[in-house]
Design a protein around this motif. Sequence first.
Motif, short mmCIF file in Angstrom:
data_model
loop_
_atom_site.label_atom_id
_atom_site.label_comp_id
_atom_site.label_asym_id
_atom_site.label_seq_id
_atom_site.Cartn_x
_atom_site.Cartn_y
_atom_site.Cartn_z
N VAL A 64 0.81 -1.22 0.00
CA VAL A 64 0.00 0.00 0.00
C VAL A 64 0.84 1.27 0.00
N PHE A 68 -1.75 4.58 0.14
CA PHE A 68 -2.51 4.77 1.38
C PHE A 68 -1.76 5.71 2.30
N MET A 83 -7.23 6.04 1.28
CA MET A 83 -6.84 5.03 0.31
C MET A 83 -7.09 5.56 -1.09
N ASP A 90 -7.32 -4.79 -3.17
CA ASP A 90 -7.52 -4.11 -1.88
C ASP A 90 -8.86 -4.49 -1.24
#
Length: 119
Positions: A64, A68, A83, A90
């Motif tokens: 991520v 993120f 996000m 995901d």
Amino acid sequence: QVQLVESGGGLVQAGGSLRLSCAASGRTFGGLTMGWFRQAPGKEREFVAHITWNGGSTVYADSVKGRFTISRDSAKNTVYLQMNSLKPDDTAVYYCAARYPGLTTYGYWGQGTQVTVSS
């Protein structure tokens, strides 16, 4: 005791964005480290990110990084997970968790919020 309540999940198309929130209540101390985890169907729960409550130090899973962002508002006892550039991979139930400094185990967990990313 610490209570955690997540919100903000939903259905989004690939490439889209969502922001998850986790409101903490109860015996919330300034030193709590807050984390986000996720669990996809048929898979083990995995670490996503964490942030130290006071210092703001953050750590992310490689999957991520760059997409993120974890942040916190100490005045509101709330942690966020922004996000972006979401992918179908995901898709999972996202959980907020808390642990005291010096401990490696998260002792408090929220109920989870579903995030579904369509292709």
